[in-house]
Scaffold this motif. Structure first.
Motif, PDB file in Angstrom:
ATOM      1  N   ARG A 179       9.151 -17.956 -28.182  1.00 16.52           N
ATOM      2  CA  ARG A 179       7.929 -18.759 -28.064  1.00 16.52           C
ATOM      3  C   ARG A 179       8.253 -20.252 -28.195  1.00 16.52           C
ATOM      4  NH1 ARG A 179       3.166 -21.161 -26.959  1.00 16.52           N
ATOM      5  NH2 ARG A 179       2.393 -22.300 -28.732  1.00 16.52           N
ATOM      6  N   LEU A 196      -3.181 -19.526 -19.486  1.00 19.51           N
ATOM      7  CA  LEU A 196      -2.796 -18.214 -18.963  1.00 19.51           C
ATOM      8  C   LEU A 196      -3.958 -17.243 -19.099  1.00 19.51           C
ATOM      9  CD1 LEU A 196       0.722 -17.996 -20.610  1.00 19.51           C
ATOM     10  CD2 LEU A 196       0.302 -17.937 -18.140  1.00 19.51           C
ATOM     11  N   GLU A 198      -5.837 -13.637 -19.895  1.00 22.35           N
ATOM     12  CA  GLU A 198      -5.615 -12.573 -20.878  1.00 22.35           C
ATOM     13  C   GLU A 198      -4.779 -11.475 -20.239  1.00 22.35           C
ATOM     14  OE1 GLU A 198      -6.528 -12.138 -24.090  1.00 22.35           O
ATOM     15  OE2 GLU A 198      -7.308 -14.181 -24.204  1.00 22.35           O
ATOM     16  N   ARG A 199      -3.810 -10.966 -20.968  1.00 27.33           N
ATOM     17  CA  ARG A 199      -2.972  -9.887 -20.448  1.00 27.33           C
ATOM     18  C   ARG A 199      -2.630  -8.939 -21.595  1.00 27.33           C
ATOM     19  NH1 ARG A 199       2.555  -9.610 -19.512  1.00 27.33           N
ATOM     20  NH2 ARG A 199       2.863 -11.837 -19.950  1.00 27.33           N
ATOM     21  N   ARG A 202       1.015  -8.624 -22.675  1.00 29.48           N
ATOM     22  CA  ARG A 202       1.540  -9.718 -23.485  1.00 29.48           C
ATOM     23  C   ARG A 202       1.294  -9.444 -24.964  1.00 29.48           C
ATOM     24  NH1 ARG A 202      -1.774 -13.652 -22.198  1.00 29.48           N
ATOM     25  NH2 ARG A 202      -0.672 -14.221 -20.293  1.00 29.48           N
ATOM     26  N   SER A 240       8.134 -10.362 -20.566  1.00 29.52           N
ATOM     27  CA  SER A 240       6.773 -10.856 -20.723  1.00 29.52           C
ATOM     28  C   SER A 240       6.698 -12.359 -20.455  1.00 29.52           C
ATOM     29  CB  SER A 240       6.266 -10.551 -22.138  1.00 29.52           C
ATOM     30  OG  SER A 240       4.934 -10.990 -22.306  1.00 29.52           O
ATOM     31  N   PHE A 241       7.652 -13.110 -20.991  1.00 28.50           N
ATOM     32  CA  PHE A 241       7.664 -14.550 -20.744  1.00 28.50           C
ATOM     33  C   PHE A 241       7.976 -14.844 -19.274  1.00 28.50           C
ATOM     34  CE2 PHE A 241       7.843 -15.134 -25.346  1.00 28.50           C
ATOM     35  CZ  PHE A 241       7.081 -16.286 -25.495  1.00 28.50           C
ATOM     36  N   ASP A 244       4.749 -14.511 -17.256  1.00 31.54           N
ATOM     37  CA  ASP A 244       3.891 -15.685 -17.434  1.00 31.54           C
ATOM     38  C   ASP A 244       4.451 -16.901 -16.706  1.00 31.54           C
ATOM     39  OD1 ASP A 244       2.038 -14.353 -18.966  1.00 31.54           O
ATOM     40  OD2 ASP A 244       2.902 -14.973 -20.890  1.00 31.54           O
ATOM     41  N   THR A 245       5.769 -17.068 -16.740  1.00 35.35           N
ATOM     42  CA  THR A 245       6.394 -18.205 -16.067  1.00 35.35           C
ATOM     43  C   THR A 245       6.197 -18.131 -14.557  1.00 35.35           C
ATOM     44  OG1 THR A 245       8.067 -18.374 -17.812  1.00 35.35           O
ATOM     45  CG2 THR A 245       8.556 -19.453 -15.719  1.00 35.35           C
ATOM     46  N   TYR A 247       3.790 -16.575 -12.996  1.00 35.44           N
ATOM     47  CA  TYR A 247       2.362 -16.815 -12.735  1.00 35.44           C
ATOM     48  C   TYR A 247       2.072 -18.313 -12.722  1.00 35.44           C
ATOM     49  CZ  TYR A 247      -2.632 -17.262 -13.629  1.00 35.44           C
ATOM     50  OH  TYR A 247      -3.956 -17.632 -13.567  1.00 35.44           O
ATOM     51  N   LEU A 248       2.575 -19.041 -13.710  1.00 33.66           N
ATOM     52  CA  LEU A 248       2.337 -20.478 -13.790  1.00 33.66           C
ATOM     53  C   LEU A 248       3.020 -21.230 -12.645  1.00 33.66           C
ATOM     54  CD1 LEU A 248       2.770 -20.967 -17.645  1.00 33.66           C
ATOM     55  CD2 LEU A 248       0.624 -21.043 -16.350  1.00 33.66           C
TER      56      LEU A 248
END
Length: 254
Positions: A179, A196, A198-199, A202, A240-241, A244-245, A247-248
Motif C-alpha cells: 500500500r 477507484l 468498490e471491488r 480488493r 489486486s494492486f 487497480d493500476t 483500471y486507473l
C-alpha cells in the motif's frame, strides 16, 4: 477579584463543544476516546514489550492526533459513531503491537501467542466498523480512509514482526508495505490517485493479507510452509494492486 462565574466558564464551553452537533464536537469526542484508550494501549504494549511499552503509546498518540485533526476538517457528520470508535480501537491495538519491535531479539513463544491473539482481535473488529457505518448512516470518505490506513499500518507492523521472529525472509515486507509503495508511486504517477470503484476482491485480498500475516506469527508455523503461505498472499496482493493500476491507466487514456 475572583468571579465565581468564571470557574464554570471553561467547563460550560467544553460541555457545549462536546454536545455540539458538528464535526468539531465529533472530533472532541474522538479525542476523549483516544485519551481513554491510551491506558489499555499502554498496558498491552508494556505486556508485549516490558520496558518498551512507551513506543506503542507514542505511536497511538500520533495516529489519534492525526485522526482527530482530519475528522474536524473533513468529517461530514455531527456524530462520532460506533464505526469510527471501533477503528480507533483497532489503531490502539495496532500501535501496541508495534512495541515488541523495540526489543532486542525475537519475543518468546508466550509473547508470540499474545501478539497473535491481539492481532486476530484487530482483524475481527475490521468487519464491525464498516457494518456500524452502514447501520448508522455515518459512512464517509473519512471513515473509509481511516479504516484503510489502519489496515495498512497493521499489515506493515505484522510483516515487521514476522521478520523479527525469523519466520520468513525480509522479502515478506513487500506483503506488508505494498500500500505504501503504491502511494509513493503516485507521487511520480499522479493518475494513480484517481478514485477507484468498490471491488469485493480488493477487500477480500486485504483480509487474506492480514490473516496470513497473523498465521505466520503463530509459533509452530515455520519453514517452507510459512514461506509458501507468505508467497501466496504476496502474489494475491500484487494481483489486486495490478488490477487497480490497469483500471486507473485505462481511465487515464480515455
Amino acid at each position: 477579584m475572583h468571579n465565581p462565574a468564571s470557574s464554570h466558564r471553561i467547563p460550560s464551553r467544553l460541555k457545549s463543544v462536546l454536545q455540539a452537533k458538528s464535526p468539531l464536537g465529533a472530533g472532541v469526542r474522538m479525542a476523549a476516546l483516544a485519551v481513554g484508550l491510551a491506558l489499555p494501549c499502554a498496558i498491552i504494549a508494556e505486556y508485549l514489550a516490558p520496558g518498551r511499552g512507551f513506543g506503542g503509546v507514542a505511536l497511538f498518540t500520533i495516529v489519534a492526533a492525526v485522526a482527530v485533526m482530519l475528522m474536524v476538517r473533513t468529517y461530514p457528520h455531527p456524530r462520532l459513531g460506533l464505526c469510527n470508535a471501533v477503528t480507533l480501537v483497532r489503531a490502539a491495538l495496532a500501535s501496541a503491537l508495534a512495541a515488541p519491535l523495540l526489543l532486542a531479539g525475537a519475543p518468546d513463544a508466550g509473547v508470540a501467542w499474545a501478539v497473535t491473539g491481539f492481532a486476530a482481535l484487530a482483524l475481527a473488529l475490521d468487519g464491525l466498523d464498516g457494518w456500524a457505518a452502514r447501520q448508522s448512516g455515518l459512512g464517509s470518505n473519512y471513515g473509509a480512509r481511516f479504516d484503510m490506513e489502519v489496515d495498512a499500518a497493521l499489515g506493515l507492523i505484522l510483516a515487521l514482526l514476522v521478520i523479527d521472529m525469523g519466520k520468513v525472509g525480509s522479502w515478506v515486507l513487500l506483503l506488508g508495505s505494498m500500500r505504501y509503495l503504491f502511494v509513493i508511486a503516485s507521487f511520480v504517477l499522479p493518475w494513480l490517485t484517481a478514485p477507484l470503484p468498490e471491488r469485493f476482491s480488493r477487500k477480500l485480498v486485504c483480509v487474506v493479507q492480514i490473516a496470513v500475516l497473523i498465521v505466520l506469527l503463530v509459533p509452530p508455523v515455520m519453514g517452507t510452509f510459512a514461506a509458501l503461505l507468505a508467497l501466496g498472499a504476496t502474489l494475491a496482493l500484487a494481483w489486486s494492486f495490478a488490477v487497480d493500476t490497469v483500471y486507473l491507466m485505462q481511465r487515464r487514456l480515455i
